[in-house]
Design a protein around this motif. Structure first.
Motif, PDB file in Angstrom:
ATOM      1  N   THR A  40       0.839  -1.193   0.000  1.00 22.06           N
ATOM      2  CA  THR A  40       0.000   0.000   0.000  1.00 22.06           C
ATOM      3  C   THR A  40       0.878   1.248   0.000  1.00 22.06           C
ATOM      4  O   THR A  40       1.566   1.544   0.979  1.00 22.06           O
ATOM      5  N   LEU A  41       0.852   1.952  -1.127  1.00 25.34           N
ATOM      6  CA  LEU A  41       1.644   3.168  -1.302  1.00 25.34           C
ATOM      7  C   LEU A  41       0.859   4.146  -2.177  1.00 25.34           C
ATOM      8  O   LEU A  41      -0.072   3.742  -2.887  1.00 25.34           O
ATOM      9  N   PRO A  42       1.258   5.412  -2.212  1.00 22.39           N
ATOM     10  CA  PRO A  42       0.595   6.383  -3.088  1.00 22.39           C
ATOM     11  C   PRO A  42       1.359   6.660  -4.380  1.00 22.39           C
ATOM     12  O   PRO A  42       1.092   7.657  -5.056  1.00 22.39           O
ATOM     13  N   GLN A  69      -2.770   0.938  -4.613  1.00 18.99           N
ATOM     14  CA  GLN A  69      -2.442   2.359  -4.675  1.00 18.99           C
ATOM     15  C   GLN A  69      -3.523   3.176  -3.982  1.00 18.99           C
ATOM     16  O   GLN A  69      -4.717   2.992  -4.235  1.00 18.99           O
ATOM     17  N   VAL A  70      -3.082   4.077  -3.104  1.00 14.53           N
ATOM     18  CA  VAL A  70      -4.009   4.961  -2.403  1.00 14.53           C
ATOM     19  C   VAL A  70      -3.640   6.402  -2.720  1.00 14.53           C
ATOM     20  O   VAL A  70      -2.489   6.690  -3.091  1.00 14.53           O
ATOM     21  N   PRO A  71      -4.574   7.326  -2.586  1.00 18.06           N
ATOM     22  CA  PRO A  71      -4.245   8.744  -2.815  1.00 18.06           C
ATOM     23  C   PRO A  71      -3.189   9.234  -1.822  1.00 18.06           C
ATOM     24  O   PRO A  71      -3.089   8.748  -0.694  1.00 18.06           O
ATOM     25  N   VAL A  72      -2.422  10.214  -2.268  1.00 24.32           N
ATOM     26  CA  VAL A  72      -1.387  10.801  -1.417  1.00 24.32           C
ATOM     27  C   VAL A  72      -1.979  11.267  -0.091  1.00 24.32           C
ATOM     28  O   VAL A  72      -1.404  11.042   0.983  1.00 24.32           O
ATOM     29  N   GLU A  73      -3.135  11.924  -0.158  1.00 18.55           N
ATOM     30  CA  GLU A  73      -3.743  12.475   1.054  1.00 18.55           C
ATOM     31  C   GLU A  73      -4.144  11.372   2.035  1.00 18.55           C
ATOM     32  O   GLU A  73      -4.095  11.574   3.264  1.00 18.55           O
ATOM     33  N   VAL A  74      -4.551  10.220   1.506  1.00 23.92           N
ATOM     34  CA  VAL A  74      -4.925   9.100   2.377  1.00 23.92           C
ATOM     35  C   VAL A  74      -3.694   8.541   3.077  1.00 23.92           C
ATOM     36  O   VAL A  74      -3.691   8.324   4.292  1.00 23.92           O
ATOM     37  N   PHE A  75      -2.622   8.341   2.309  1.00 22.65           N
ATOM     38  CA  PHE A  75      -1.388   7.825   2.914  1.00 22.65           C
ATOM     39  C   PHE A  75      -0.864   8.804   3.960  1.00 22.65           C
ATOM     40  O   PHE A  75      -0.393   8.408   5.023  1.00 22.65           O
ATOM     41  N   ALA A  76      -0.967  10.087   3.667  1.00 20.83           N
ATOM     42  CA  ALA A  76      -0.480  11.116   4.591  1.00 20.83           C
ATOM     43  C   ALA A  76      -1.222  11.081   5.921  1.00 20.83           C
ATOM     44  O   ALA A  76      -0.678  11.519   6.946  1.00 20.83           O
ATOM     45  N   SER A  77      -2.439  10.559   5.921  1.00 22.63           N
ATOM     46  CA  SER A  77      -3.241  10.521   7.144  1.00 22.63           C
ATOM     47  C   SER A  77      -2.993   9.274   7.979  1.00 22.63           C
ATOM     48  O   SER A  77      -3.539   9.147   9.077  1.00 22.63           O
ATOM     49  N   PHE A  78      -2.182   8.348   7.484  1.00 17.13           N
ATOM     50  CA  PHE A  78      -1.935   7.119   8.240  1.00 17.13           C
ATOM     51  C   PHE A  78      -1.275   7.457   9.581  1.00 17.13           C
ATOM     52  O   PHE A  78      -0.444   8.380   9.667  1.00 17.13           O
TER      53      PHE A  78
END
Length: 299
Positions: free
Chosen positions: A180-182, A242-251
């Motif tokens: 799981t990465l953006p 693949q996840v959106p950048v904003e989603v990964f940033a919220s991890f």
């Protein structure tokens, strides 16, 4: 062959260890800076011929002695280690910059002839968002320029090794595994061990590399392609989620925002690494598939 003395900061770390070993193999004398000279990794370097010096970039008082009399310095700073200690990305970036500048200043005072800095390009001006572990290293690169210290910046990409740690595929309910990465598009990578001989070659050829910033890489693939190779060598079904950048940033882990926007910078097309040059400087550099085949246990 040369017996010129190179001080290696972070000599027992991921980058510094391979650099120290490659320099010793290339005939350089190595002064290995380590927090713990009695550690197994330190003693292994000593057995290989390195001089051990107790020092720590957090303790600025140890830096002048570490670089005294050295022809060259290999400087790597550990942003994520600092972040883990301080718990705040603003403070971590400021501390990483301060550590880098302290070594630059000490190198200037000592008359060091060649600093090889593990640098990175800045991202904020490109993507409009802070990426502290990139932006801080870019500040130190600029400081090297201003200080007039002879240097080369060797810019590492992501490590193959990260697919066994930070990027490791996680088990899914259906029995498959997911990375799981953006990241969107191909990503440069390298085996961290393969950077060592590259740095040794740079020190061996100052006339070619002084004043340059060089990006190195052993491979360039999409995350789907990396996942397919991991599937091939392990027998597991590994897919890219693949996840959106904003989603990964919220991890909820320290540095998630930093890493998310690092991938955004990678995808911007402004992260340019030279595989041909890397192969010339280290003819034995491995592709990801070669490395994965030798390191199945990491996945």
């Amino acid at each position: 062959m040369s017996n010129r003395l190179i001080t290696v900061f972070g000599a027992t770390g991921q980058q510094g260890g391979p650099v120290a070993r490659a320099l010793l193999s290339s005939g350089f004398a190595v002064r290995a800076v380590t927090r713990n000279p009695d550690s197994e990794k330190s003693l292994s370097l000593k057995q290989a011929g390195a001089e051990l010096v107790k020092g720590d970039l957090e303790d600025r008082s140890t830096i002048d002695e570490a670089v005294k009399g050295a022809y060259g310095v290999f400087l790597v700073t550990d942003y994520f280690g600092i972040l883990h200690r301080l718990g705040d990305d603003n403070r971590a970036e400021a501390e990483e910059i301060a550590q880098g500048k302290a070594v630059v200043d000490a190198s200037a005072r000592a008359g060091v002839k060649h600093v090889v800095y593990s640098g990175l390009p800045g991202a904020k001006d490109v993507i409009g968002h802070r990426v502290p572990h990139l932006d801080g290293k870019a500040v130190v690169e600029r400081y090297l320029d201003e200080a007039g210290v002879p240097y080369t910046s060797v810019r590492y990409p992501a490590y193959y090794d990260n697919f066994g740690s930070y990027f490791k595929a996680q088990p899914q309910p259906d029995g498959t595994y997911a990375i799981t990465l953006p990241m969107n598009g191909p990503m440069y990578t390298i085996a961290v061990d393969d950077g060592g001989p590259v740095v040794a070659s740079v020190f061996s050829n100052p006339g070619e590399f002084l004043g340059k910033k060089i990006g190195i890489a052993g491979d360039r693939k999409t995350v789907d392609e990396y996942a397919a190779i991991i599937s091939k060598v392990t027998g597991k079904t590994v897919k890219y989620n693949q996840v959106p950048v904003e989603v990964f940033a919220s991890f909820p882990f320290p540095g998630a925002d930093d890493l998310a926007y690092m991938f955004d910078f990678f995808a911007s097309g402004n992260h340019n690494q030279d595989q041909t040059l890397t192969k010339r400087l280290n003819p034995n550099v491995l592709s990801f598939e070669e490395w994965a085949g030798r390191n199945k246990d990491k996945f």
